[in-house]
Design an enzyme around this catalytic site. Structure first.
Site, PDB file in Angstrom:
ATOM      1  N   LYS A  70       0.836  -1.210   0.000  1.00 50.68           N
ATOM      2  CA  LYS A  70       0.000   0.000   0.000  1.00 50.68           C
ATOM      3  C   LYS A  70       0.868   1.257   0.000  1.00 50.68           C
ATOM      4  O   LYS A  70       0.654   2.180  -0.781  1.00 50.68           O
ATOM      5  CB  LYS A  70      -0.927   0.015   1.228  1.00 50.68           C
ATOM      6  N   ARG A 106      11.754  -6.110   4.691  1.00 56.00           N
ATOM      7  CA  ARG A 106      11.641  -4.647   4.520  1.00 56.00           C
ATOM      8  C   ARG A 106      12.694  -3.928   5.357  1.00 56.00           C
ATOM      9  O   ARG A 106      12.975  -4.292   6.490  1.00 56.00           O
ATOM     10  CB  ARG A 106      10.246  -4.179   4.947  1.00 56.00           C
ATOM     11  N   ARG A 115      -9.425   0.888   9.436  1.00 58.55           N
ATOM     12  CA  ARG A 115      -8.956  -0.459   9.700  1.00 58.55           C
ATOM     13  C   ARG A 115      -9.949  -1.242  10.552  1.00 58.55           C
ATOM     14  O   ARG A 115      -9.686  -2.404  10.884  1.00 58.55           O
ATOM     15  CB  ARG A 115      -7.662  -0.358  10.496  1.00 58.55           C
ATOM     16  N   ARG A 128      11.741  -2.156  11.012  1.00 65.07           N
ATOM     17  CA  ARG A 128      10.690  -1.681  11.908  1.00 65.07           C
ATOM     18  C   ARG A 128      10.471  -2.701  13.019  1.00 65.07           C
ATOM     19  O   ARG A 128      10.503  -3.896  12.784  1.00 65.07           O
ATOM     20  CB  ARG A 128       9.374  -1.516  11.110  1.00 65.07           C
ATOM     21  N   ARG A 147      -0.086  -8.679  13.658  1.00 64.50           N
ATOM     22  CA  ARG A 147      -0.694  -7.768  12.675  1.00 64.50           C
ATOM     23  C   ARG A 147      -1.606  -8.541  11.723  1.00 64.50           C
ATOM     24  O   ARG A 147      -2.668  -8.053  11.335  1.00 64.50           O
ATOM     25  CB  ARG A 147       0.402  -7.051  11.881  1.00 64.50           C
TER      26      ARG A 147
HETATM   27  P1  AP5 Z   1       4.901  -1.630   1.817  1.00 63.39           P
HETATM   28  O1  AP5 Z   1       4.557  -0.779   0.641  1.00 63.39           O
HETATM   29  O2  AP5 Z   1       5.707  -1.019   2.904  1.00 63.39           O
HETATM   30  O3  AP5 Z   1       3.584  -2.337   2.380  1.00 63.39           O
HETATM   31  P2  AP5 Z   1       2.350  -1.768   3.176  1.00 63.39           P
HETATM   32  O4  AP5 Z   1       1.122  -2.390   2.587  1.00 63.39           O
HETATM   33  O5  AP5 Z   1       2.400  -0.277   3.251  1.00 63.39           O
HETATM   34  O6  AP5 Z   1       2.595  -2.452   4.574  1.00 63.39           O
HETATM   35  P3  AP5 Z   1       2.671  -1.865   6.046  1.00 63.39           P
HETATM   36  O7  AP5 Z   1       3.438  -2.853   6.861  1.00 63.39           O
HETATM   37  O8  AP5 Z   1       3.133  -0.457   6.057  1.00 63.39           O
HETATM   38  O9  AP5 Z   1       1.178  -1.920   6.416  1.00 63.39           O
HETATM   39  P4  AP5 Z   1       0.572  -1.982   7.769  1.00 63.39           P
HETATM   40  O10 AP5 Z   1      -0.835  -1.795   7.351  1.00 63.39           O
HETATM   41  O11 AP5 Z   1       0.835  -3.170   8.587  1.00 63.39           O
HETATM   42  O12 AP5 Z   1       1.324  -0.828   8.596  1.00 63.39           O
HETATM   43  P5  AP5 Z   1       0.964   0.670   8.914  1.00 63.39           P
HETATM   44  O13 AP5 Z   1       2.183   1.465   8.798  1.00 63.39           O
HETATM   45  O14 AP5 Z   1      -0.259   1.089   8.162  1.00 63.39           O
HETATM   46  O15 AP5 Z   1       5.668  -2.926   1.252  1.00 63.39           O
HETATM   47  C1  AP5 Z   1       6.150  -3.923   2.147  1.00 63.39           C
HETATM   48  C2  AP5 Z   1       7.524  -4.424   1.670  1.00 63.39           C
HETATM   49  O16 AP5 Z   1       7.365  -5.098   0.425  1.00 63.39           O
HETATM   50  C3  AP5 Z   1       8.553  -3.313   1.416  1.00 63.39           C
HETATM   51  O17 AP5 Z   1       9.809  -3.794   1.769  1.00 63.39           O
HETATM   52  C4  AP5 Z   1       8.467  -3.074  -0.097  1.00 63.39           C
HETATM   53  O18 AP5 Z   1       9.705  -2.626  -0.603  1.00 63.39           O
HETATM   54  C5  AP5 Z   1       8.114  -4.461  -0.615  1.00 63.39           C
HETATM   55  N1  AP5 Z   1       7.224  -4.452  -1.781  1.00 63.39           N
HETATM   56  C6  AP5 Z   1       6.203  -3.582  -2.034  1.00 63.39           C
HETATM   57  N2  AP5 Z   1       5.572  -3.914  -3.181  1.00 63.39           N
HETATM   58  C7  AP5 Z   1       6.215  -5.033  -3.645  1.00 63.39           C
HETATM   59  C8  AP5 Z   1       6.024  -5.875  -4.789  1.00 63.39           C
HETATM   60  N3  AP5 Z   1       5.025  -5.649  -5.669  1.00 63.39           N
HETATM   61  N4  AP5 Z   1       6.852  -6.936  -4.953  1.00 63.39           N
HETATM   62  C9  AP5 Z   1       7.847  -7.189  -4.053  1.00 63.39           C
HETATM   63  N5  AP5 Z   1       8.073  -6.425  -2.964  1.00 63.39           N
HETATM   64  C10 AP5 Z   1       7.268  -5.370  -2.751  1.00 63.39           C
HETATM   65  O19 AP5 Z   1       0.525   0.565  10.434  1.00 63.39           O
HETATM   66  C11 AP5 Z   1       1.460   0.277  11.448  1.00 63.39           C
HETATM   67  C12 AP5 Z   1       0.770   0.213  12.788  1.00 63.39           C
HETATM   68  O20 AP5 Z   1       0.196   1.500  13.124  1.00 63.39           O
HETATM   69  C13 AP5 Z   1      -0.408  -0.766  12.906  1.00 63.39           C
HETATM   70  O21 AP5 Z   1       0.015  -2.092  13.167  1.00 63.39           O
HETATM   71  C14 AP5 Z   1      -1.180  -0.150  14.071  1.00 63.39           C
HETATM   72  O22 AP5 Z   1      -0.579  -0.423  15.310  1.00 63.39           O
HETATM   73  C15 AP5 Z   1      -1.041   1.332  13.822  1.00 63.39           C
HETATM   74  N6  AP5 Z   1      -2.133   1.842  12.975  1.00 63.39           N
HETATM   75  C16 AP5 Z   1      -2.002   2.392  11.725  1.00 63.39           C
HETATM   76  N7  AP5 Z   1      -3.191   2.736  11.239  1.00 63.39           N
HETATM   77  C17 AP5 Z   1      -4.114   2.388  12.173  1.00 63.39           C
HETATM   78  C18 AP5 Z   1      -5.523   2.469  12.245  1.00 63.39           C
HETATM   79  N8  AP5 Z   1      -6.254   2.965  11.240  1.00 63.39           N
HETATM   80  N9  AP5 Z   1      -6.143   2.014  13.368  1.00 63.39           N
HETATM   81  C19 AP5 Z   1      -5.440   1.526  14.396  1.00 63.39           C
HETATM   82  N10 AP5 Z   1      -4.089   1.403  14.396  1.00 63.39           N
HETATM   83  C20 AP5 Z   1      -3.437   1.832  13.295  1.00 63.39           C
HETATM   84 MG    MG Z   2       2.782   1.093   4.807  1.00 66.46          MG
END
Ligand code: AP5
Ligand code: MG
Length: 212
Positions: free
Chosen positions: A13, A122, A88, A155, A166
């Site tokens: 994402k 990552r 979420r 991270r 997660r």
């Molecule tokens: P990446 O693009 O970083 O993936 P992502 O979908 O953004 O994954 P996240 O881990 O950031 O999502 P998340 O939803 O768990 O975390 P968030 O920060 O929102 O890609 C991942 C890896 O793959 C990278 O290394 C990239 O280079 C590689 N990659 C990408 N595309 C690729 C492809 N096509 N092929 C191969 N490799 C690829 O949330 C973190 C925390 O914050 C949550 O756990 C929670 O505690 C809190 N939080 C955030 N939002 C909320 C909410 N709305 N409510 C409650 N808590 C929340």
């Molecule tokens: Mg992300």
């Protein structure tokens, strides 16, 4: 264009949103990045959420909803946004419907083995937030951010126990949003399993994604 990016952790994402914010000319609002920046800067919000996000659990709804409501009220978000990582939960989605409903919701689909491989490989730049992958998107110089020269880190929530937590949170609390938005006729789906450029091309090919 007001877009929500849905999908499991590690689906890509953030990777798609980074590019799309330029092509679609709307800000990328990532709740995860807002929380991580707050933790890094030691703000009151950061102190409150640090343990929760590092464990892989979700931050309480009221806190997250208020944060997003305030962010979407800022000037740069008036004509559109990409919300990455929000909503979420069903209460978060209901709240968003009340104050600023999305036009479309893009669900990035990816299976568990690929999720674990992407998250465990990552590497993130704590200075500018950019993400790399040791195998799929390596930086030009190992351990160093291509954009700002910062030192890349893993991270806390990309450690295996947190990844499992997660994934459980995603299945229990976030996956029901797929049906929620399908029922409203606003869901679009992208297969997130191909390499990053192909996923991005598929995203741009969805109805309504007009490049500026
Ligand atoms: P990446 O693009 O970083 O993936 P992502 O979908 O953004 O994954 P996240 O881990 O950031 O999502 P998340 O939803 O768990 O975390 P968030 O920060 O929102 O890609 C991942 C890896 O793959 C990278 O290394 C990239 O280079 C590689 N990659 C990408 N595309 C690729 C492809 N096509 N092929 C191969 N490799 C690829 O949330 C973190 C925390 O914050 C949550 O756990 C929670 O505690 C809190 N939080 C955030 N939002 C909320 C909410 N709305 N409510 C409650 N808590 C929340
Ligand atoms: Mg992300």
């Amino acid at each position: 264009m007001k877009l929500v990016f849905l999908g499991p952790p590690g689906a890509g994402k953030g990777t798609v949103a980074e590019k799309a914010q330029k092509d679609l000319a709307v800000p990328h609002v990532s709740t995860g990045e807002i929380f991580r920046a707050a933790v890094k800067n030691g703000t009151p919000l950061g102190l409150r959420v640090k343990a929760v996000i590092e464990s892989g659990a979700l931050v309480p709804d009221e806190l997250t909803i208020e944060l997003v409501r305030e962010r979407l009220g800022q000037g740069d978000a008036k004509s559109g946004w990409i919300l990455d990582g929000f909503p979420r939960t069903i209460p978060q989605a209901d709240a968003l419907e009340g104050f600023d409903p999305p036009d479309r919701v893009v669900d990035f689909e990816l299976g568990d083995p690929a999720i674990v491989e992407r998250l465990s490989g990552r590497r993130t730049c704590p200075a500018c937030g950019r993400s790399f992958h040791v195998k799929f998107m390596p930086p030009a110089k190992a351990g160093i951010c291509d954009s700002c020269g910062g030192t890349l880190i893993t991270r806390e929530d990309d450690r295996i126990e947190a990844i499992q937590r997660r994934l459980s949170a995603y299945r229990a609390q976030t996956a029901p949003l797929i049906q929620y938005y399908r029922g409203k006729g606003r869901l679009l789906t992208v297969d997130a399993s191909p390499e990053a450029d192909a996923v991005y091309a598929a995203f741009l090919g969805l109805p309504g994604m007009n490049k500026r």
